[in-house]
Design a protein around this motif. Structure first.
Motif, short mmCIF file in Angstrom:
data_model
loop_
_atom_site.label_atom_id
_atom_site.label_comp_id
_atom_site.label_asym_id
_atom_site.label_seq_id
_atom_site.Cartn_x
_atom_site.Cartn_y
_atom_site.Cartn_z
N ILE A 5 -10.77 -9.08 -3.79
CA ILE A 5 -11.55 -7.93 -3.33
C ILE A 5 -12.67 -8.44 -2.42
CG2 ILE A 5 -12.85 -5.90 -4.05
CD1 ILE A 5 -11.49 -6.10 -6.77
N LEU A 6 -12.69 -7.94 -1.19
CA LEU A 6 -13.56 -8.51 -0.18
C LEU A 6 -14.65 -7.57 0.30
CD1 LEU A 6 -10.75 -10.25 1.91
CD2 LEU A 6 -12.05 -11.17 -0.03
N THR A 7 -14.58 -6.29 -0.04
CA THR A 7 -15.60 -5.34 0.38
C THR A 7 -16.07 -4.53 -0.82
OG1 THR A 7 -14.11 -3.50 0.86
CG2 THR A 7 -14.45 -5.13 2.62
N ARG A 8 -17.26 -4.00 -0.72
CA ARG A 8 -17.80 -3.20 -1.81
C ARG A 8 -16.99 -1.91 -2.00
NH1 ARG A 8 -21.02 -3.68 -6.44
NH2 ARG A 8 -20.66 -1.62 -7.32
N PHE A 11 -13.95 -2.77 -3.88
CA PHE A 11 -14.27 -3.07 -5.27
C PHE A 11 -14.49 -1.79 -6.07
CE2 PHE A 11 -17.32 -3.77 -8.65
CZ PHE A 11 -16.76 -4.84 -9.34
N ASP A 12 -15.29 -0.88 -5.55
CA ASP A 12 -15.59 0.36 -6.26
C ASP A 12 -14.32 1.14 -6.55
OD1 ASP A 12 -18.73 1.02 -4.53
OD2 ASP A 12 -18.28 -0.22 -6.28
N ASP A 13 -13.44 1.18 -5.57
CA ASP A 13 -12.24 1.99 -5.74
C ASP A 13 -11.26 1.36 -6.73
OD1 ASP A 13 -10.96 4.51 -4.40
OD2 ASP A 13 -9.34 3.06 -4.56
N ILE A 14 -11.05 0.05 -6.64
CA ILE A 14 -10.07 -0.58 -7.53
C ILE A 14 -10.58 -0.62 -8.95
CG2 ILE A 14 -10.72 -3.01 -7.36
CD1 ILE A 14 -7.18 -1.56 -7.16
N LEU A 91 0.41 -1.28 2.40
CA LEU A 91 0.77 -0.55 1.20
C LEU A 91 -0.31 -0.70 0.14
CD1 LEU A 91 2.64 1.02 -0.66
CD2 LEU A 91 3.77 -1.15 -1.23
N ARG A 92 -0.77 -1.92 -0.09
CA ARG A 92 -1.76 -2.12 -1.14
C ARG A 92 -3.06 -1.41 -0.81
NH1 ARG A 92 1.04 -7.22 -1.40
NH2 ARG A 92 -0.25 -8.12 0.23
N ARG A 93 -3.42 -1.35 0.49
CA ARG A 93 -4.62 -0.61 0.85
C ARG A 93 -4.45 0.87 0.54
NH1 ARG A 93 -4.41 -3.92 5.38
NH2 ARG A 93 -3.68 -2.23 6.72
N ARG A 94 -3.24 1.39 0.75
CA ARG A 94 -3.01 2.80 0.45
C ARG A 94 -3.11 3.05 -1.05
NH1 ARG A 94 -0.96 2.49 5.30
NH2 ARG A 94 -0.66 4.36 6.56
N LEU A 95 -2.69 2.08 -1.84
CA LEU A 95 -2.78 2.25 -3.28
C LEU A 95 -4.21 2.14 -3.76
CD1 LEU A 95 0.25 0.06 -4.40
CD2 LEU A 95 0.19 2.49 -3.89
N ALA A 96 -5.01 1.32 -3.11
CA ALA A 96 -6.33 1.00 -3.62
C ALA A 96 -7.43 1.85 -3.03
CB ALA A 96 -6.65 -0.47 -3.36
N LYS A 97 -7.17 2.55 -1.95
CA LYS A 97 -8.22 3.33 -1.30
C LYS A 97 -7.83 4.79 -1.28
CE LYS A 97 -9.78 -0.34 1.84
NZ LYS A 97 -11.22 -0.28 1.72
N THR A 98 -8.81 5.65 -1.26
CA THR A 98 -8.53 7.07 -1.16
C THR A 98 -8.21 7.44 0.27
OG1 THR A 98 -10.86 7.56 -0.78
CG2 THR A 98 -10.10 7.59 -3.07
N ALA A 99 -7.55 8.59 0.42
CA ALA A 99 -7.12 8.98 1.76
C ALA A 99 -8.29 9.17 2.71
CB ALA A 99 -6.31 10.28 1.67
N GLY A 100 -9.43 9.56 2.16
CA GLY A 100 -10.57 9.80 3.03
C GLY A 100 -11.12 8.56 3.70
#
Length: 458
Positions: A5-8, A11-14, A91-100
């Motif tokens: 995890i490289l950004t805050r 981190f918050d989302d995961i 793909l992993r970014r889509r899983l770990a971040k919200t659409a917004g």
């Protein structure tokens, strides 16, 4: 699986999505306050601070971090990866971040038909009766996905999953259906989906029928309009009942209640390496054959999984020798893919659609207690008390409050003359089905043997 995890924001989302107990986090220095790290460690997480800051935009730095001793050789969730892993990272970014957190254009890859674009038709299994057929499919701006094998690596599985999720839907495309001398036209909706209801000129016999689909405005490499065949099932005249089954955590383990874990499971395996629940294949074959041995009782699969996974699910059924039948899945865009809300309403609507085609047929409903299958099936009994022969629920949730809720549903269903059976395994369900005259008693041995083989006991 460790998480790099490289950004805050990442981190918050995961952390909001993953239970801390047993989780392994590798984070940039200064990204997380010491007190917060301490709280995560107290909750059972293994939090490791990287030796130096890694810029998520610098592929070389990310590559060095992945080759470091703690991460080398592991399957790692990462916010940003080098060029060779861009598809997996997306793909992993889509899983770990919200659409917004993404530009709308990156997720809403909605297309309209255009000159010179190569489109494909993806037909799904349809179903019907002697007087009417239901056909569904999708038009995509992609070439067909290759078939997977048991030798495919985890990376190959991930890449194929990514390609399916990234397929560009085509809105407003003209689709023609040809059947029994008829030519019917429709347009795809915003998700690229289309549906036909076809009334044949004469009553149809039981079995699989072929409806030819055509994109009249798109020409293939052979110079002809793009075509595909949709296979449509009509129950045999010998069928005594139908089977409607959930897939997620009923036929195979998907952990659908945790969307990130479900996606990671799909990425790590494919139809050749994924296994059904113990004894399921033999049980479903026995129900399909019925007590007479050749009844051809139709099997329908209703799932919260998206239509993107139709191909892998069909391949799974074929590889595991589980009876094929129409699959009714969910219409989802990438934005909603891992936010599967109101799945109960979706399943209820799909079951209602099936029942509308077979008002004189009784059904065996099969699901699990992990989500809301018991509640959905009970509602079906309320609406159609004469249409349900028995409900089998694989009991997977030992929580006392859930057991109490299931007991109440069992009592409600029993008052209508239908049975709701909590089955610990396929052998238990098969024994009850044999006693009820749904399967031949001789099939019990094959269900037991199938379960032993799945247990690794020969």
């Amino acid at each position: 699986m460790p998480f790099l995890i490289l950004t805050r924001a990442g981190f918050d989302d995961i952390v909001a999505r993953i239970a801390p107990a047993g989780a392994v986090f590798h984070v940039n220095p200064g990204l997380v306050p010491a007190a917060e790290i301490a709280r995560l460690r107290d909750a059972g997480a293994d939090v490791n601070v990287l030796a130096s800051t890694v810029d998520p935009r610098a592929a070389g730095e990310v590559e060095l971090a992945l080759r470091s001793a703690p991460l080398q050789g592991a399957t790692v969730w990462v916010e940003r990866a080098p060029e060779a892993e861009r598809a997996g990272a997306a793909l992993r970014r889509r899983l770990a971040k919200t659409a917004g957190q993404f530009a709308s254009g990156a997720l809403q890859r909605l297309r309209s038909p255009g000159v010179g674009r190569q489109m494909m038709v993806v037909p799904y299994f349809g179903f019907g009766n002697a007087e009417k057929l239901w056909v569904k499919g999708r038009v995509l701006d992609e070439r067909s996905f290759r078939e997977q094998t048991g030798d495919d690596s985890g990376w190959s599985n991930l890449l194929q999953l990514y390609r399916r999720l990234e397929s560009d839907e085509v809105a407003g495309a003209r689709v023609l259906a040809h059947f029994d001398g008829q030519r019917i036209e429709t347009l795809t909706d915003r998700g690229g989906y289309f549906t036909f209801e076809i009334v044949p000129a004469a009553p149809l016999a039981g079995g699989w029928h072929t409806v030819q689909l055509e994109l009249p405005d798109n020409v293939g490499e052979d110079g002809l309009p793009v075509r595909a065949d949709a296979e449509v099932a009509v129950p045999a005249a010998t069928a005594r009942f139908g089977i409607i089954s959930d897939i997620d955590d009923t036929v195979l383990w998907t952990n659908v209640t945790n969307k990130l874990n479900m996606a990671m499971m799909l990425a790590r395996s494919n139809a050749h390496t994924r296994k059904p629940f113990k004894g399921v294949a033999a049980l479903y074959r026995a129900l399909h054959e019925g007590a007479g041995g050749n009844e051809g009782n139709p099997v329908f699969y209703v799932s919260s999984s998206p239509w993107h996974l139709f191909g892998p699910l069909v391949e799974f059924l074929r590889v595991q020798a589980i009876p094929l039948g129409p699959l009714l899945l969910r219409e989802l865009g990438v934005r909603e893919l891992f936010n599967l809300t109101e799945h109960g309403n979706s399943k209820l609507d799909k079951i209602e659609l099936i029942l509308s085609f077979y008002p004189q047929m009784q059904f065996v409903l099969i699901g699990d207690s992990g989500e809301r299958d018991p509640e959905i099936y009970t509602e079906i009994v309320r609406r159609h008390p004469k249409s349900v022969r028995v409900i089998y629920i694989r009991n997977v949730n030992p929580d006392p409050s859930r057991i109490e809720a299931l007991d109440r549903l069992t009592d409600e269903v029993s008052a209508t003359g239908t049975q709701l059976i909590l089955a610990p395994d396929s052998v238990f369900a098969a024994s009850h089905a044999a006693a009820e005259g749904l399967i031949h008693v001789d099939r019990l041995a094959s269900v037991r043997q199938d379960k032993k083989e799945d247990d690794g006991v020969r």
